[in-house]
Design a protein around this motif. Structure first.
Motif, PDB file in Angstrom:
ATOM      1  N   ALA A 172       0.614  -1.395  -0.127  1.00 44.53           N
ATOM      2  CA  ALA A 172       0.102   0.497   0.171  1.00 44.53           C
ATOM      3  C   ALA A 172       1.318   1.220   0.197  1.00 44.53           C
ATOM      4  N   ASP A 173       1.902   1.234   0.405  1.00 45.14           N
ATOM      5  CA  ASP A 173       2.784   2.419   0.487  1.00 45.14           C
ATOM      6  C   ASP A 173       3.385   2.541  -0.971  1.00 45.14           C
ATOM      7  N   ILE A 174       3.343   1.286  -1.769  1.00 43.53           N
ATOM      8  CA  ILE A 174       4.008   2.195  -2.527  1.00 43.53           C
ATOM      9  C   ILE A 174       3.311   2.356  -3.647  1.00 43.53           C
ATOM     10  N   LEU A 175       1.883   1.285  -3.242  1.00 40.16           N
ATOM     11  CA  LEU A 175       1.117   2.203  -4.539  1.00 40.16           C
ATOM     12  C   LEU A 175       0.311   3.546  -4.561  1.00 40.16           C
ATOM     13  N   ARG A 176       0.903   3.597  -2.564  1.00 37.85           N
ATOM     14  CA  ARG A 176       0.179   5.430  -2.590  1.00 37.85           C
ATOM     15  C   ARG A 176       1.142   5.644  -3.193  1.00 37.85           C
ATOM     16  N   GLU A 177       1.791   5.727  -3.226  1.00 34.64           N
ATOM     17  CA  GLU A 177       2.803   7.073  -2.842  1.00 34.64           C
ATOM     18  C   GLU A 177       3.571   6.901  -5.104  1.00 34.64           C
ATOM     19  N   GLN A 178       2.890   6.143  -5.754  1.00 38.08           N
ATOM     20  CA  GLN A 178       2.707   6.114  -7.113  1.00 38.08           C
ATOM     21  C   GLN A 178       2.143   6.868  -7.131  1.00 38.08           C
ATOM     22  N   LEU A 179       0.651   7.310  -6.600  1.00 40.36           N
ATOM     23  CA  LEU A 179      -0.969   7.840  -7.527  1.00 40.36           C
ATOM     24  C   LEU A 179      -0.399   9.049  -7.036  1.00 40.36           C
TER      25      LEU A 179
END
Length: 194
Positions: A149-156
């Motif tokens: 989730a950390d990585i996905l949110r940073e991508q967004l």
């Protein structure tokens, strides 16, 4: 005494990481929490849905305390993977509310059982377990998905951090691009040195 300490320590960490998972949804629109952000379809709301199904089983049926709501079975091959994404008919509120209800059910299981209380995980190679094993497993799995989730949110939107009170300051696009370029140069230089 160490048993009570260990149980509370693990339980406390689990409570914190659950909140982190939900915080990763804050401030994002409906499309962004649902859309596939990897080639396998991983998405933020799907991670929350998956964790609610998984945790409900581990602290429910494993200890003969089934979660009172219908959920897909672990052994239903036709439904395998459907807990990793939200259909258009499932709302964010339904999924988040269910996750919170799972917490309440799980927290009761954790509170009423001793750390060495026996359980049975039929899908594990060594199915006879204790509450300790399941606490460690669920904490590990939740932490692993929080990393996703950390990585996905940073991508967004570039948001990083573990909770609303512990956000990392968002840098401007120029800073982020300069840092990324610096890391890219170092990676290429390391390859060239070999």
């Amino acid at each position: 005494m160490i048993d009570d300490f260990a149980k509370e320590y693990l339980h406390s960490d689990l409570r914190e990481i659950r909140e982190t998972m939900l915080w990763k949804l804050d401030g994002l629109g409906e499309y962004d929490v649902r859309r596939p952000l990897t080639s396998t379809g991983t998405n933020l709301l799907g991670l929350v849905k998956h964790l609610s199904v998984s945790e409900s089983r581990y602290f429910g049926e494993v200890f003969d305390r089934p979660f009172p709501e219908p959920l897909p079975r672990w052994d239903d091959m036709g439904k395998r993977g459907t807990d990793m994404w939200a259909t258009e008919h499932e709302t964010r509120e339904e999924i988040v509310d269910r996750y919170r209800r799972v917490w309440e059910h799980s927290d009761t299981t954790i509170t009423v059982l001793d750390i060495d209380s026996p359980g049975h995980v039929p899908w594990w190679p060594r199915p006879d377990v204790m509450l300790f094993n399941v606490l460690v497993h669920v904490l590990t799995e939740t932490s692993r998905h929080a990393g996703h989730a950390d990585i996905l949110r940073e991508q967004l939107d570039g948001a990083t951090g573990t909770a609303a009170g512990y956000t990392n300051p968002q840098r401007d696009a120029a800073f982020r691009e300069a840092r990324r370029a610096e890391i890219e140069r170092a990676a290429k230089a390391a390859v060239e040195r070999r």
